[in-house]
Design an enzyme around this catalytic site. Structure first.
Site, PDB file in Angstrom:
ATOM      1  N   GLY A 163       0.855  -1.191   0.000  1.00 22.25           N
ATOM      2  CA  GLY A 163       0.000   0.000   0.000  1.00 22.25           C
ATOM      3  C   GLY A 163       0.886   1.234   0.000  1.00 22.25           C
ATOM      4  NE  ARG A 215      -2.107  -4.557  -0.445  1.00 24.45           N
ATOM      5  CZ  ARG A 215      -1.636  -3.799   0.537  1.00 24.45           C
ATOM      6  NH1 ARG A 215      -0.462  -4.066   1.064  1.00 24.45           N
ATOM      7  NH2 ARG A 215      -2.322  -2.767   0.987  1.00 24.45           N
ATOM      8  CG  ASP A 223       4.260  -6.036   7.818  1.00 22.82           C
ATOM      9  OD1 ASP A 223       3.767  -5.540   6.775  1.00 22.82           O
ATOM     10  OD2 ASP A 223       3.590  -6.701   8.624  1.00 22.82           O
ATOM     11  CB  THR A 262       3.166   0.931   6.026  1.00 25.51           C
ATOM     12  OG1 THR A 262       1.805   0.670   6.421  1.00 25.51           O
ATOM     13  CG2 THR A 262       4.062   0.676   7.222  1.00 25.51           C
ATOM     14  CG  ASP A 297      -1.430  -0.127   8.023  1.00 24.05           C
ATOM     15  OD1 ASP A 297      -2.268   0.756   7.808  1.00 24.05           O
ATOM     16  OD2 ASP A 297      -1.379  -1.197   7.377  1.00 24.05           O
ATOM     17  CG  ASP A 347       1.881  -2.636  10.012  1.00 24.93           C
ATOM     18  OD1 ASP A 347       2.625  -1.960   9.262  1.00 24.93           O
ATOM     19  OD2 ASP A 347       1.014  -3.419   9.578  1.00 24.93           O
ATOM     20  NE  ARG A 378      -2.381  -4.703   6.069  1.00 26.36           N
ATOM     21  CZ  ARG A 378      -2.719  -5.076   4.844  1.00 26.36           C
ATOM     22  NH1 ARG A 378      -3.354  -6.219   4.674  1.00 26.36           N
ATOM     23  NH2 ARG A 378      -2.436  -4.352   3.810  1.00 26.36           N
TER      24      ARG A 378
HETATM   25  O1  F6P Z   1      -1.392  -1.279   4.660  1.00 26.98           O
HETATM   26  C1  F6P Z   1      -1.920  -0.047   4.345  1.00 26.98           C
HETATM   27  C2  F6P Z   1      -3.401  -0.141   4.135  1.00 26.98           C
HETATM   28  O2  F6P Z   1      -3.878   1.130   3.776  1.00 26.98           O
HETATM   29  C3  F6P Z   1      -4.204  -0.696   5.315  1.00 26.98           C
HETATM   30  O3  F6P Z   1      -4.442   0.246   6.318  1.00 26.98           O
HETATM   31  C4  F6P Z   1      -5.441  -1.183   4.642  1.00 26.98           C
HETATM   32  O4  F6P Z   1      -6.060  -2.224   5.356  1.00 26.98           O
HETATM   33  C5  F6P Z   1      -4.901  -1.705   3.332  1.00 26.98           C
HETATM   34  O5  F6P Z   1      -3.676  -1.036   3.089  1.00 26.98           O
HETATM   35  C6  F6P Z   1      -5.790  -1.512   2.148  1.00 26.98           C
HETATM   36  O6  F6P Z   1      -5.169  -2.133   1.086  1.00 26.98           O
HETATM   37  P1  F6P Z   1      -5.603  -1.973  -0.419  1.00 26.98           P
HETATM   38  O7  F6P Z   1      -5.290  -0.595  -0.855  1.00 26.98           O
HETATM   39  O8  F6P Z   1      -4.803  -3.002  -1.136  1.00 26.98           O
HETATM   40  O9  F6P Z   1      -7.074  -2.240  -0.437  1.00 26.98           O
END
Ligand code: F6P
Length: 330
Positions: free
Chosen positions: A14, A75, A106, A128, A130, A132, A174
């Site tokens: 992300g 991803r 991570d 990120t 998050d 995390d 998350r």
């Molecule tokens: O990891 C960052 C994040 O924004 C999280 O907070 C969220 O759950 C996820 O990515 C959303 O992912 P995507 O953009 O792939 O839907």
């Protein structure tokens, strides 16, 4: 003629605000040290399928203050397979890279660690929203996401209060409650629900009831995603208290917009450190912020780092909430 030295860069997972500022810093430093920079497009999949283009500091500087990543992110579940990592090594060798700098969270560190075993020289800058990545006190993008969440909740609160409605605001994060905790405290939420401190929906409903009882016409609940179905919770609150309740997913507003000063500063500091690590051949490390100092943490240690929940902040919120509610009762 002197041979051109090259490094690769990619942004993975992300996206987060500050990735572009970090890229600009890396690319500028790389150029000044005689390197060409190969950007792999769309994260690890760009490396896997050799989707790339050469990038310059001139181009990168156009995006310095923008959210997102100008070289695209994504991803790549396929990258978990060992065959993929072998393919990536061919691409790395084909471009005659001296090193690869990965900007990501991570999952990206785990991917980078696997690349080391294939003989690649890799450095990671933690990016990120998050927060995390546990080896660093802060990741690039977190501060902006919290600020965006606070602005969104503050705006929604104004109309909720005017109309006497209950608000449930869901943040991203998350499995990590840091965005919800910090955004909740800074937007004066009455109830915060985070994965680190799970609560039942019955408890949330009771807490909202307590707020209504002490004269709060518009209680605010802030919670991290993936814990409860907020629309069902809103319905339950409406039927319990005969009062309108709006459940709002704050969503991607958190992941967009210009990085804050704090995120830009972190991005620049980490970018400089990452490029210096390349020049000094300190590979296999995550660039981390530890007690306001930038340090290199080896991948293996970074992967094993444990989450230290900010209990002091959480207790401060609980004490403040208790104090405010008791004062209102008197
Ligand atoms: O990891 C960052 C994040 O924004 C999280 O907070 C969220 O759950 C996820 O990515 C959303 O992912 P995507 O953009 O792939 O839907």
């Amino acid at each position: 003629m002197a041979k051109t030295k090259r490094i690769g860069v990619l942004t993975s997972g992300g996206d987060s605000q500050g990735m572009n500022a970090c890229l600009e810093t890396i690319i500028t430093m790389a150029e000044r040290n005689g390197y060409e920079v190969v950007a792999f497009i769309g994260g690890y999949s760009g490396l896997l399928y050799d989707r790339y283009r050469l990038v310059s500091s001139q181009e990168a500087s156009l995006y310095f203050s923008f959210g997102g990543s100008f070289i695209s992110s994504g991803r790549c579940p396929e990258f978990m397979e060992s065959e993929s990592r072998k393919k990536a090594k061919h691409v790395y060798d084909k471009h005659k890279l001296e090193a690869l700098i990965v900007l990501g969270g991570d999952g990206s560190i785990k991917g980078a660690n696997d690349l080391i075993f294939q003989g690649m020289n890799v450095i990671v800058c933690p990016c990120t929203i998050d927060n995390d990545v546990y080896c660093t006190n802060r990741s690039i993008g977190f501060d902006t996401a919290v600020n965006n969440a606070v602005n969104a909740i503050d705006n929604i609160k104004q109309t909720m209060r005017t109309n006497g409605r209950i608000l449930i605001a869901e943040t991203m994060g998350r499995n990590c409650g840091e965005i919800a905790m910090q955004a909740g405290i800074c937007s004066e939420a009455d109830i915060i629900m985070i994965p680190e401190n799970k609560q039942t929906t019955e408890k949330i409903i009771r807490e909202v009831g307590k707020q209504l009882k002490v004269g709060n016409v518009s209680p605010v609940v802030v919670l991290t995603e993936h814990q409860v179905d907020i629309q069902s919770l809103a319905k339950e609150l409406e039927s319990t208290y005969q009062k309108e309740c709006k459940a709002i997913v704050i969503g991607y507003v958190q992941r967009g917009g210009s990085p804050t000063v704090q995120d830009k500063l972190l991005a620049v500091r980490m970018g400089v450190y990452a490029m210096n690590a390349v020049l000094e051949k300190n590979f296999g490390n995550v660039v981390a912020l530890v007690k306001n100092e930038i340090k290199l943490i080896p991948f293996e240690k970074a992967i094993k780092a444990k989450y230290v929940f900010d209990n002091e902040l959480w207790q401060t919120f609980l004490n403040l909430k208790r104090y405010k509610t008791e004062k209102k009762q008197k």
